[in-house]
Design a protein around this motif. Structure first.
Motif, PDB file in Angstrom:
ATOM      1  N   THR A   1      -2.456   0.080  -2.202  1.00  0.00           N
ATOM      2  CA  THR A   1      -1.349  -0.862  -2.373  1.00  0.00           C
ATOM      3  C   THR A   1      -0.749  -1.291  -1.042  1.00  0.00           C
ATOM      4  N   GLU A   2      -0.283  -2.534  -1.032  1.00  0.00           N
ATOM      5  CA  GLU A   2       0.380  -3.116   0.136  1.00  0.00           C
ATOM      6  C   GLU A   2       1.769  -3.564  -0.268  1.00  0.00           C
ATOM      7  N   ARG A   3       2.649  -3.712   0.730  1.00  0.00           N
ATOM      8  CA  ARG A   3       4.023  -4.096   0.420  1.00  0.00           C
ATOM      9  C   ARG A   3       4.069  -5.442  -0.294  1.00  0.00           C
ATOM     10  N   GLY A   4       3.136  -6.312  -0.005  1.00  0.00           N
ATOM     11  CA  GLY A   4       3.060  -7.619  -0.649  1.00  0.00           C
ATOM     12  C   GLY A   4       2.687  -7.566  -2.124  1.00  0.00           C
ATOM     13  N   ASP A   5       2.267  -6.392  -2.597  1.00  0.00           N
ATOM     14  CA  ASP A   5       1.944  -6.248  -4.023  1.00  0.00           C
ATOM     15  C   ASP A   5       3.204  -6.035  -4.858  1.00  0.00           C
ATOM     16  N   SER A   6       4.318  -5.815  -4.205  1.00  0.00           N
ATOM     17  CA  SER A   6       5.583  -5.592  -4.924  1.00  0.00           C
ATOM     18  C   SER A   6       5.922  -6.834  -5.744  1.00  0.00           C
TER      19      SER A   6
ATOM     20  N   ARG B   1      -8.972  -5.361  -4.385  1.00  0.00           N
ATOM     21  CA  ARG B   1      -8.141  -4.170  -4.614  1.00  0.00           C
ATOM     22  C   ARG B   1      -7.604  -4.139  -6.043  1.00  0.00           C
ATOM     23  N   PHE B   2      -7.649  -5.273  -6.696  1.00  0.00           N
ATOM     24  CA  PHE B   2      -7.127  -5.399  -8.055  1.00  0.00           C
ATOM     25  C   PHE B   2      -8.275  -5.368  -9.053  1.00  0.00           C
ATOM     26  N   PHE B   3      -8.090  -4.578 -10.107  1.00  0.00           N
ATOM     27  CA  PHE B   3      -9.120  -4.471 -11.136  1.00  0.00           C
ATOM     28  C   PHE B   3      -8.432  -4.188 -12.461  1.00  0.00           C
ATOM     29  N   ALA B   4      -8.972  -4.683 -13.549  1.00  0.00           N
ATOM     30  CA  ALA B   4      -8.384  -4.427 -14.861  1.00  0.00           C
ATOM     31  C   ALA B   4      -9.481  -4.135 -15.861  1.00  0.00           C
ATOM     32  N   VAL B   5      -9.142  -3.291 -16.828  1.00  0.00           N
ATOM     33  CA  VAL B   5     -10.098  -2.918 -17.871  1.00  0.00           C
ATOM     34  C   VAL B   5      -9.428  -2.974 -19.236  1.00  0.00           C
ATOM     35  N   ARG B   6     -10.269  -3.113 -20.246  1.00  0.00           N
ATOM     36  CA  ARG B   6      -9.815  -3.087 -21.638  1.00  0.00           C
ATOM     37  C   ARG B   6     -10.974  -2.542 -22.479  1.00  0.00           C
ATOM     38  N   PRO B   7     -11.262  -1.261 -22.340  1.00  0.00           N
ATOM     39  CA  PRO B   7     -12.513  -0.680 -22.848  1.00  0.00           C
ATOM     40  C   PRO B   7     -12.710  -0.753 -24.357  1.00  0.00           C
ATOM     41  N   GLU B   8     -11.634  -0.714 -25.131  1.00  0.00           N
ATOM     42  CA  GLU B   8     -11.791  -0.722 -26.582  1.00  0.00           C
ATOM     43  C   GLU B   8     -11.201  -1.977 -27.207  1.00  0.00           C
ATOM     44  N   GLY B   9     -10.886  -2.951 -26.381  1.00  0.00           N
ATOM     45  CA  GLY B   9     -10.387  -4.212 -26.908  1.00  0.00           C
ATOM     46  C   GLY B   9      -8.949  -4.181 -27.355  1.00  0.00           C
TER      47      GLY B   9
ATOM     48  N   SER C   1       8.018   1.287 -16.950  1.00  0.00           N
ATOM     49  CA  SER C   1       8.922   0.166 -16.784  1.00  0.00           C
ATOM     50  C   SER C   1       9.109  -0.161 -15.306  1.00  0.00           C
ATOM     51  N   ASN C   2       9.184   0.899 -14.508  1.00  0.00           N
ATOM     52  CA  ASN C   2       9.314   0.761 -13.062  1.00  0.00           C
ATOM     53  C   ASN C   2       8.375   1.757 -12.394  1.00  0.00           C
ATOM     54  N   LYS C   3       7.804   1.327 -11.266  1.00  0.00           N
ATOM     55  CA  LYS C   3       6.909   2.198 -10.511  1.00  0.00           C
ATOM     56  C   LYS C   3       7.179   1.984  -9.032  1.00  0.00           C
ATOM     57  N   VAL C   4       7.507   3.084  -8.358  1.00  0.00           N
ATOM     58  CA  VAL C   4       7.698   3.043  -6.917  1.00  0.00           C
ATOM     59  C   VAL C   4       6.576   3.854  -6.286  1.00  0.00           C
ATOM     60  N   THR C   5       5.905   3.283  -5.311  1.00  0.00           N
ATOM     61  CA  THR C   5       4.800   3.974  -4.666  1.00  0.00           C
ATOM     62  C   THR C   5       4.826   3.694  -3.178  1.00  0.00           C
ATOM     63  N   GLU C   6       4.012   4.415  -2.466  1.00  0.00           N
ATOM     64  CA  GLU C   6       3.935   4.226  -1.021  1.00  0.00           C
ATOM     65  C   GLU C   6       2.724   3.379  -0.664  1.00  0.00           C
ATOM     66  N   LYS C   7       2.843   2.667   0.397  1.00  0.00           N
ATOM     67  CA  LYS C   7       1.740   1.837   0.902  1.00  0.00           C
ATOM     68  C   LYS C   7       0.480   2.683   1.001  1.00  0.00           C
ATOM     69  N   GLY C   8      -0.626   2.113   0.507  1.00  0.00           N
ATOM     70  CA  GLY C   8      -1.908   2.801   0.578  1.00  0.00           C
ATOM     71  C   GLY C   8      -2.260   3.597  -0.670  1.00  0.00           C
ATOM     72  N   LYS C   9      -1.303   3.823  -1.555  1.00  0.00           N
ATOM     73  CA  LYS C   9      -1.557   4.596  -2.769  1.00  0.00           C
ATOM     74  C   LYS C   9      -2.208   3.738  -3.849  1.00  0.00           C
ATOM     75  N   TYR C  10      -2.724   4.446  -4.860  1.00  0.00           N
ATOM     76  CA  TYR C  10      -3.363   3.815  -6.019  1.00  0.00           C
ATOM     77  C   TYR C  10      -2.392   3.846  -7.199  1.00  0.00           C
ATOM     78  N   VAL C  11      -2.314   2.734  -7.964  1.00  0.00           N
ATOM     79  CA  VAL C  11      -1.442   2.709  -9.136  1.00  0.00           C
ATOM     80  C   VAL C  11      -2.175   2.137 -10.341  1.00  0.00           C
ATOM     81  N   GLU C  12      -1.744   2.567 -11.504  1.00  0.00           N
ATOM     82  CA  GLU C  12      -2.253   2.043 -12.765  1.00  0.00           C
ATOM     83  C   GLU C  12      -1.072   1.581 -13.608  1.00  0.00           C
ATOM     84  N   LEU C  13      -1.192   0.395 -14.166  1.00  0.00           N
ATOM     85  CA  LEU C  13      -0.167  -0.165 -15.037  1.00  0.00           C
ATOM     86  C   LEU C  13      -0.810  -0.394 -16.405  1.00  0.00           C
TER      87      LEU C  13
ATOM     88  N   VAL D   1       6.373  -1.286  -3.644  1.00  0.00           N
ATOM     89  CA  VAL D   1       5.535  -0.585  -2.669  1.00  0.00           C
ATOM     90  C   VAL D   1       6.347  -0.431  -1.384  1.00  0.00           C
ATOM     91  N   LEU D   2       6.607   0.821  -1.048  1.00  0.00           N
ATOM     92  CA  LEU D   2       7.442   1.098   0.139  1.00  0.00           C
ATOM     93  C   LEU D   2       6.616   1.161   1.423  1.00  0.00           C
TER      94      LEU D   2
END
Lengths: 113, 114
Positions: A82-87, A64-72, A9-21, A112-113
């Motif tokens: 990640t960059e602060r502007g991705d918030s 930097r942005f990518f999305a997948v849906r392997p099984e439909g 529901s919420n994700k806090v991360t640091e600049k430069g890290k990788y995230v998956e939603l 993104v902090l």
């Protein structure tokens, strides 16, 4: 039946890290969409899947942005370096096919902090 | 490219009264869909009403109705007998018949006063 669900529901991360939603669409819906909503603005299209393939990824802002849906079904939006502007709030929607009404999930708020 | 404009950032209405939210759009397509979505503070986008451009009759869903003027590219939402639960952000959206994505306006925040 169950609606579209998104985790976390919420994700806090640091600049430069990788995230998956993650997005779980309504069962049986073949079309899945990702949008990004910045504060005070309407949702902005990122990518749309028909089945397993990305039918339109014209809204992805950069490689930097990518999305997948392997099984439909379930889809994952991946953001590298990640960059602060991705918030923003990242919204997922699904529909029975590309021409039908889109039903939205509750979104993931990414900070993104 | 299609654009959607909501010229009213904020609107206010007294409970039980009627309010109209404005939306204009720009497109070169002749067939498309238009939507109004409601987004309360919980962030969940809820479909309020949908209009198909080839249908001349304005869509209606209980207390919600639209005034669709295709030539003017206008799509306003009328909320009758406003209720406290109607308070939310309202978004107008456009979707081409051959496109997957929707294009949204920047929203109108509706306040309902008791």
């Amino acid at each position: 039946g169950a609606g579209v669900s998104q985790t976390p529901s919420n994700k806090v991360t640091e600049k430069g890290k990788y995230v998956e939603l993650r997005c779980d669409p309504i069962s049986g819906h073949t079309a899945l969409y990702w949008y990004r909503q910045s504060l005070g603005q309407g949702p902005e299209f990122l990518i749309y899947f028909q089945g397993t393939g990305a039918a339109d990824d014209s809204g992805l802002p950069n490689d930097r942005f990518f999305a997948v849906r392997p099984e439909g079904s379930v889809s994952t939006l991946k953001i590298q370096r990640t960059e602060r502007g991705d918030s923003a709030v990242y919204l997922c929607a699904s529909s029975s096919d590309y021409s039908d009404t889109q039903y939205f999930g509750p979104g993931t708020r990414l900070t993104v902090l | 490219a299609q654009t959607v404009t909501q010229s009213q950032p904020e609107m206010s209405v007294q409970e039980a009264e009627t309010v109209t939210l404005s939306c204009t759009y720009d497109t070169s397509e002749s067939d498309y869909y238009l939507f109004w979505y409601k987004q309360p503070p919980s962030r969940q986008m809820i479909l309020v009403i949908r209009q198909e451009a080839y249908k001349q009759q304005n869509a209606t869903e209980n207390r919600f109705s639209v005034n669709f003027q295709k030539a003017a590219k206008s799509f306003s939402l009328k909320i009758s007998d406003s209720q406290l639960g109607d308070a939310a952000m309202y978004f107008c959206a456009y979707k081409g018949t051959n496109a997957g994505k929707s294009t949204f306006g920047d929203g109108t925040t509706l306040t309902v006063k008791p």
